[in-house]
Write a protein that holds these residues in place. Sequence first.
Motif, PDB file in Angstrom:
ATOM      1  N   THR A  43       1.243  -0.987   0.200  1.00  0.00           N
ATOM      2  CA  THR A  43      -0.139  -0.071   0.005  1.00  0.00           C
ATOM      3  C   THR A  43       0.836   1.219   0.104  1.00  0.00           C
ATOM      4  O   THR A  43       0.646   2.611  -0.687  1.00  0.00           O
ATOM      5  N   ARG A  44       2.328   1.270   0.233  1.00  0.00           N
ATOM      6  CA  ARG A  44       3.099   2.287   0.364  1.00  0.00           C
ATOM      7  C   ARG A  44       3.755   3.092  -0.931  1.00  0.00           C
ATOM      8  O   ARG A  44       4.347   3.627  -0.950  1.00  0.00           O
ATOM      9  N   VAL A  45       3.390   1.796  -2.037  1.00  0.00           N
ATOM     10  CA  VAL A  45       4.259   1.585  -3.543  1.00  0.00           C
ATOM     11  C   VAL A  45       3.187   1.810  -4.001  1.00  0.00           C
ATOM     12  O   VAL A  45       2.159   2.403  -4.181  1.00  0.00           O
ATOM     13  N   ASN A  46       3.583   2.542  -5.221  1.00  0.00           N
ATOM     14  CA  ASN A  46       2.450   2.978  -6.965  1.00  0.00           C
ATOM     15  C   ASN A  46       2.963   1.803  -6.994  1.00  0.00           C
ATOM     16  O   ASN A  46       3.077   0.968  -7.776  1.00  0.00           O
ATOM     17  N   HIS A  47       1.315   0.552  -6.642  1.00  0.00           N
ATOM     18  CA  HIS A  47       0.245   0.001  -7.206  1.00  0.00           C
ATOM     19  C   HIS A  47       0.608  -0.553  -8.744  1.00  0.00           C
ATOM     20  O   HIS A  47       0.679  -1.646  -9.324  1.00  0.00           O
ATOM     21  N   GLN A  48       0.563   0.661  -9.372  1.00  0.00           N
ATOM     22  CA  GLN A  48       0.318   0.712 -10.882  1.00  0.00           C
ATOM     23  C   GLN A  48       1.954  -0.739 -11.656  1.00  0.00           C
ATOM     24  O   GLN A  48       1.530  -0.736 -12.367  1.00  0.00           O
ATOM     25  N   SER A  49       2.973   0.224 -10.562  1.00  0.00           N
ATOM     26  CA  SER A  49       3.308  -0.242 -11.331  1.00  0.00           C
ATOM     27  C   SER A  49       3.936  -2.219 -11.325  1.00  0.00           C
ATOM     28  O   SER A  49       4.960  -3.188 -11.287  1.00  0.00           O
ATOM     29  N   THR A  50       2.892  -2.795  -9.303  1.00  0.00           N
ATOM     30  CA  THR A  50       2.787  -4.263  -9.037  1.00  0.00           C
ATOM     31  C   THR A  50       1.919  -5.269 -10.650  1.00  0.00           C
ATOM     32  O   THR A  50       2.122  -5.776 -10.299  1.00  0.00           O
ATOM     33  N   VAL A  51       1.456  -4.425 -11.231  1.00  0.00           N
ATOM     34  CA  VAL A  51       0.572  -5.147 -12.217  1.00  0.00           C
ATOM     35  C   VAL A  51       1.188  -4.293 -13.825  1.00  0.00           C
ATOM     36  O   VAL A  51       0.022  -3.546 -14.392  1.00  0.00           O
ATOM     37  N   ARG A  52       1.525  -5.190 -14.237  1.00  0.00           N
ATOM     38  CA  ARG A  52       2.195  -4.120 -15.738  1.00  0.00           C
ATOM     39  C   ARG A  52       1.874  -5.604 -16.740  1.00  0.00           C
ATOM     40  O   ARG A  52       1.557  -6.399 -16.769  1.00  0.00           O
ATOM     41  N   LYS A  53       0.234  -4.804 -17.430  1.00  0.00           N
ATOM     42  CA  LYS A  53       0.485  -5.864 -18.132  1.00  0.00           C
ATOM     43  C   LYS A  53       0.815  -6.360 -19.189  1.00  0.00           C
ATOM     44  O   LYS A  53       0.834  -7.440 -19.852  1.00  0.00           O
ATOM     45  N   SER A  54       1.964  -6.049 -19.429  1.00  0.00           N
ATOM     46  CA  SER A  54       2.427  -6.615 -20.534  1.00  0.00           C
ATOM     47  C   SER A  54       3.284  -7.687 -20.019  1.00  0.00           C
ATOM     48  O   SER A  54       3.927  -8.341 -20.111  1.00  0.00           O
ATOM     49  N   ASP A  55       3.397  -7.615 -18.380  1.00  0.00           N
ATOM     50  CA  ASP A  55       4.241  -8.890 -17.461  1.00  0.00           C
ATOM     51  C   ASP A  55       3.063 -10.316 -17.716  1.00  0.00           C
ATOM     52  O   ASP A  55       3.548 -11.381 -17.244  1.00  0.00           O
ATOM     53  N   PHE A  56       1.828  -9.485 -18.249  1.00  0.00           N
ATOM     54  CA  PHE A  56       0.989 -10.958 -18.361  1.00  0.00           C
ATOM     55  C   PHE A  56       1.294 -11.698 -19.884  1.00  0.00           C
ATOM     56  O   PHE A  56       0.850 -11.496 -20.379  1.00  0.00           O
ATOM     57  N   LYS A  57       1.530 -12.510 -19.510  1.00  0.00           N
ATOM     58  CA  LYS A  57       1.960 -13.773 -20.837  1.00  0.00           C
ATOM     59  C   LYS A  57       0.529 -14.182 -21.103  1.00  0.00           C
ATOM     60  O   LYS A  57       0.224 -15.085 -20.194  1.00  0.00           O
ATOM     61  N   LYS A  58       0.571 -14.182 -22.482  1.00  0.00           N
ATOM     62  CA  LYS A  58      -1.130 -14.771 -22.691  1.00  0.00           C
ATOM     63  C   LYS A  58      -1.241 -15.959 -22.761  1.00  0.00           C
ATOM     64  O   LYS A  58      -1.987 -16.685 -22.782  1.00  0.00           O
ATOM     65  N   ASP A  59       0.223 -16.964 -22.752  1.00  0.00           N
ATOM     66  CA  ASP A  59       0.100 -18.782 -22.896  1.00  0.00           C
ATOM     67  C   ASP A  59       0.410 -18.892 -21.421  1.00  0.00           C
ATOM     68  O   ASP A  59       1.170 -19.904 -20.901  1.00  0.00           O
ATOM     69  N   SER A  60       0.886 -18.091 -20.703  1.00  0.00           N
ATOM     70  CA  SER A  60       1.378 -18.341 -19.231  1.00  0.00           C
ATOM     71  C   SER A  60       0.723 -19.588 -18.864  1.00  0.00           C
ATOM     72  O   SER A  60      -0.333 -18.568 -18.760  1.00  0.00           O
ATOM     73  N   ILE A  61       0.884 -19.986 -17.567  1.00  0.00           N
ATOM     74  CA  ILE A  61       0.151 -20.835 -16.543  1.00  0.00           C
ATOM     75  C   ILE A  61      -0.525 -19.666 -16.420  1.00  0.00           C
ATOM     76  O   ILE A  61      -2.144 -20.078 -15.890  1.00  0.00           O
ATOM     77  N   TYR A  62      -0.217 -18.746 -15.559  1.00  0.00           N
ATOM     78  CA  TYR A  62      -1.391 -17.392 -14.994  1.00  0.00           C
ATOM     79  C   TYR A  62      -2.705 -16.906 -15.303  1.00  0.00           C
ATOM     80  O   TYR A  62      -3.255 -17.251 -15.674  1.00  0.00           O
TER      81      TYR A  62
END
Length: 126
Positions: free
Chosen positions: A33-52
Motif C-alpha cells: 500500500t506504500r508503493v505505486n501499485h500500478q507498477s506492480t501490475v504491468r499488462k506486459s508482464d502477463f504472458k497470454k500463454d502463461s499458466i497464470y
Amino acid sequence: MSLIFFRGIRDYFTWCDALERTSNYWKGLVLLTRVNHQSTVRKSDFKKDSIYAKQWIALLKKNHYHVDSKEEAVALLSFMTEMIIDSLTNWIINQSDTQDFLRDFDYRVKWLTQGITDKKKEDDEQ
C-alpha cells in the motif's frame, strides 16, 4: 461479474483482518500500500500463454464472464487488481474499522454488479 468472485475477495480481506499485525504477510500488505501499485501490475508482464493467464481465462469462462478477447481479459485482471489494492490501501492507511472497510467494499461490488443508476423500463427501449 459473479458474486462468488467478489465473495472470494471479501473472504480474503476477512482473512487479512485476522493476521497478526507483526506477521510478515501483513507487513507485505502494508508495503504494497506504500508503493505505486500500478507498477506492480504491468499488462506486459502477463504472458497470454502463461499458466497464470490460462488459469485467469479458465476462471472467467467458468463464471460465465463476458470478455471478447485475451486483451480484454488482461484489462479486466488489471482493473480488478487495482481495485483490490486500492481497497487494501484505503483500509490500511485510514486504519478503518474492518466492518466499515467491508461495507465500503460491498458498495464497490454493488456498483460494479448492479450499476449506480435506477434502470427504468423506458431505458431498455432506447
